[in-house]
Design an enzyme around this catalytic site. Structure first.
Site, short mmCIF file in Angstrom:
data_model
loop_
_atom_site.label_atom_id
_atom_site.label_comp_id
_atom_site.label_asym_id
_atom_site.label_seq_id
_atom_site.Cartn_x
_atom_site.Cartn_y
_atom_site.Cartn_z
N GLU A 446 -23.56 -46.88 8.54
CA GLU A 446 -23.35 -47.20 7.13
C GLU A 446 -22.50 -46.11 6.49
O GLU A 446 -22.85 -44.94 6.50
CB GLU A 446 -24.73 -47.29 6.45
N ASP A 519 -29.03 -45.37 6.20
CA ASP A 519 -29.81 -44.38 5.48
C ASP A 519 -31.27 -44.79 5.41
O ASP A 519 -31.60 -45.97 5.45
CB ASP A 519 -29.28 -44.24 4.04
N ASP A 521 -33.20 -45.21 3.09
CA ASP A 521 -33.58 -45.62 1.73
C ASP A 521 -33.53 -47.14 1.62
O ASP A 521 -33.27 -47.84 2.60
CB ASP A 521 -32.66 -44.96 0.69
N ASP A 523 -31.43 -49.18 0.12
CA ASP A 523 -30.13 -49.77 0.43
C ASP A 523 -29.90 -49.83 1.93
O ASP A 523 -29.41 -50.83 2.46
CB ASP A 523 -29.00 -48.95 -0.21
#
Ligand code: 28G
Length: 656
Positions: A446, A519, A521, A523
């Protein structure tokens, strides 16, 4: 003289006593050693300590009940999640033997739960299903439980024993009498939170799905499920006299079919039990599910090969005999014959050999012969006795063939425009230098900044990097052309080398590890889910082969002098900091995203095969991703958040 005799007698008695004590000590050492090994490396015995490993505990116990039913004794297995989160499994089999075993000097009941691999072959010529995937039995469950107790009823008596972290807590005792008609086994356990650090909470849907599948696979056996954690607990009953024949009807529910009752075969051939159920829909979707000793063989194997060759041969022979094919017509292809078919193949083999990446491919070649033999005879009779249906099956395959050749021709014309050839490898791809797919890994990363670090930090021989930006297209809602028009997706398929859609060929994959690196997180989780949905819908064989992985980057780095440690959770960080000497001063870095790591850090923490943690995306759960996707892509925020929080259960931890 008498004194002498007495002395000799005493001596003999002491010798006998010492022999017994030695036997006992030896068996205890063996037990503790075995339990220690299980607690030290639980993944070796149950696959992982994730949610999937947790559920394995229940499968192991249920398997023992199923074995007792396959041996011809148990007719019912009841599974309960208790309100305290523990699990109880009860069967109505013979009960576990309680007599003292010669070898260990201990009651058989104790040994079953304390000695690795205990259980052995069951009498009565039954199959032992738990010899399958991780089938190492009750002692493993015991070793990984804080508390486990067993009640068994046999010969009109009730016995009890309980354990603490796998060690005997209450010695086996008789607790009462029951009527002779009351017999069976009750196992109750609490999974150990020190082992299952991610979660000790059982997922009712996961349990229900597998229990239903087991009910289909073991006709006549009654399984029940109760979740006492719910306010108004109800008991679901799964009981199918028709077995996999009802499974096929269930799979085809709501779809138009070519004939009403699925074709069903149940036969024995060379000690192998073969069941096949088959029904044609009027549609184009093919569903073929195969099982060996109740294990879903996602990678197929010999039983599947036997079924496919028999199906193809019988249909072609019939078509020629019935003059539906002319003498010099080509045979219909297996793929065309299977279009629109829903079939379940289930074999029970006395000594199954599981092979393949995910150990879900049946290797026994006698299973091929057994399935071919049992199925072709019944299926041939069916076609002879139902000529109108037989004609429809042949015509359907002919139609499939025509559609396939037309589509192929059309594709050849537009091939140049599709641009998915390897010659057009995307510019953003940093390919690895090896041409050996089995050692090649493709990291899907990403963001460009993390992509840059990954390109610099990687091992060039084996690791390729493909950066993707932002959210990729939601394939669930997009048409084929829009998917193919999407830059990110095209890059991915081109790099992979497998082709797309009907052309997809997993054997052409240029990498046998496809690693999603996003990541840690929300997202990141969202992008990961989008990718998994794409894989599930358009490259499912990659998941089934066990080629798809998720990288697990750490959240914290702690540096003290020269010592660097990477940690995943606030709790681990707290504990680790507490364990350090006050000087030199330790510094803590929290990674917000992959982009914040420099190339060396990214290599050390997330890419280096020596240190990294990878989760393999399991085929078992891949289908659930698709179901959950609907909910995830909807407009409701709450269910989406919940999904992301529990996303961990769709994968299996492995250190690969
Ligand atoms: C409730 C949850 C899971 C079980 C049995 C029945 C027998 C058994 C289990 O034997 C191995 C073999 C013989 C000693 C076997 C009973 C033969 C005769 C059994 C279960 C060691 C264990 N009578 N039912 N184990 N034996 N149910 N349900 O675990 O020599 S385990």
């Amino acid at each position: 003289m008498a004194d002498n005799d007495n002395q000799k007698e005493n001596f003999e008695r002491i010798k006998q006593y010492e022999k017994e004590a030695d036997k006992y000590n030896a068996s205890q050492i063996q037990v503790l050693g075995g339990l220690e090994a299980v607690r030290k490396r639980p993944g070796m015995y149950i696959g992982s300590t994730s949610s999937q490993g947790l559920h394995h505990l229940v499968w192991e116990i249920i398997d023992n009940g199923i074995d007792e039913s396959l041996a011809g004794f148990a007719t019912k297995i009841e599974v309960t999640i208790n309100s305290d989160g523990s699990v109880t499994v009860q069967d109505d089999g013979r009960g576990i033997p309680v007599d003292i075993q010669k070898k260990t000097g201990r009651p058989a009941l104790e040994t079953v739960f304390t000695v690795l691999h205990a259980g052995g072959k069951f009498g009565g010529g039954g199959y032992k299903v738990s010899g399958g995937l991780h089938g190492v039995g009750a002692s493993v469950v015991n070793a990984l439980s804080t508390k486990l107790d067993v009640t068994t009823m046999r010969d009109g008596k009730k016995y009890y024993i309980d354990f603490d972290h796998g060690r005997v807590n209450t010695e086996m005792k008789m607790t009462g009498t029951v009527s002779l008609s009351e017999h069976g086994t009750i196992v109750h356990f609490f999974p150990d939170p020190d082992i299952f650090t991610e979660t000790t909470s059982f997922d009712d849907q996961v349990l229900k799905n597998r229990i239903r599948e087991l009910a289909f696979l073991n006709k006549g056996l009654k399984l029940t499920f109760t979740d006492q954690r719910k306010e108004s607990a109800e008991t679901d009953v799964y009981h199918y006299e028709g077995g996999i024949q009802e499974y096929v009807s269930f799979l085809n529910k709501g779809t138009d079919v070519l004939f009403n009752e699925p074709i069903y075969v149940d036969g024995d051939y060379n000690d192998i039990n073969v069941e096949v159920a088959l029904q044609y829909t009027t549609g184009y979707k093919t569903t073929l599910m195969t099982f060996a000793n109740n294990i879903h063989t996602y990678e197929g194997g010999m039983h599947e090969a036997g079924f496919k060759t028999a199906l193809t041969r019988v249909v072609n022979d019939y078509a020629h005999k019935a003059k539906l094919l002319k003498d010099n017509d080509d045979n219909l292809s297996g793929e065309d014959i299977r279009e629109g078919m829903t079939a379940v193949v289930s074999v029970k083999h006395p000594d199954p050999q599981f092979e393949g990446q995910t150990k879900t491919k049946l290797g026994n070649s006698d299973a091929r012969t057994a399935v071919d033999h049992s199925f072709s005879e019944t299926f041939n009779n069916f076609l002879m006795e139902n000529p109108q249906v037989a004609r429809k099956i042949v015509e359907k395959a002919q139609l499939a063939e025509r559609a396939r050749t037309a589509a192929k021709r059309a594709r050849e014309v537009t091939r140049k425009k599709s641009g998915l050839e390897i010659a057009n490898l995307p510019g953003k791809l940093a390919d690895n230098t090896s041409n050996d797919p089995s050692i090649s890994e493709l990291f899907i990363v990403e963001g460009n900044s993390a992509g840059g670090s990954a390109k610099q930090g990687r091992s060039r021989l084996t690791q390729a990097i493909l950066p993707i930006r932002g959210k990729i297209l939601n394939v669930e809602k997009a048409s084929m052309d829009r998917i193919l028009a999407n830059e990110e997706i095209r890059s991915l398929f081109t790099a992979l080398g497998t082709g797309f859609g009907a052309d997809f060929d997993v054997s052409k994959a240029r990498y046998h590890k496809l690693i999603i690196m996003t990541d840690a997180d929300v997202d990141g989780a969202h992008i990961r889910t989008l990718l998994l949905t794409l894989f599930y819908n358009y490259m499912r064989p990659m998941i089934e082969k066990g080629y798809v992985y998720i990288a697990r980057p750490p959240l914290y780095q702690v540096r003290q002098g020269k010592v660097i440690k990477y940690l995943d959770t606030d709790e681990e960080l707290h504990d680790y900091l507490g364990s350090l000497q006050p000087s030199p001063k330790a510094t803590v870095q929290r990674y917000k995203g992959l982009g914040e790591m420099d190339p060396e850090q990214l290599w050390e923490t997330t890419m280096n095969p020596e240190n990294r943690r990878l989760d393999r995306v399991s085929p078992e759960y891949a289908k659930d991703i698709d179901d959950v996707f609907e909910l995830l892509m909807g407009n409701d925020v709450a269910p989406r958040r919940k999904f992301i929080e529990t996303n961990a259960k769709y994968v299996e931890n492995i250190d690969a």
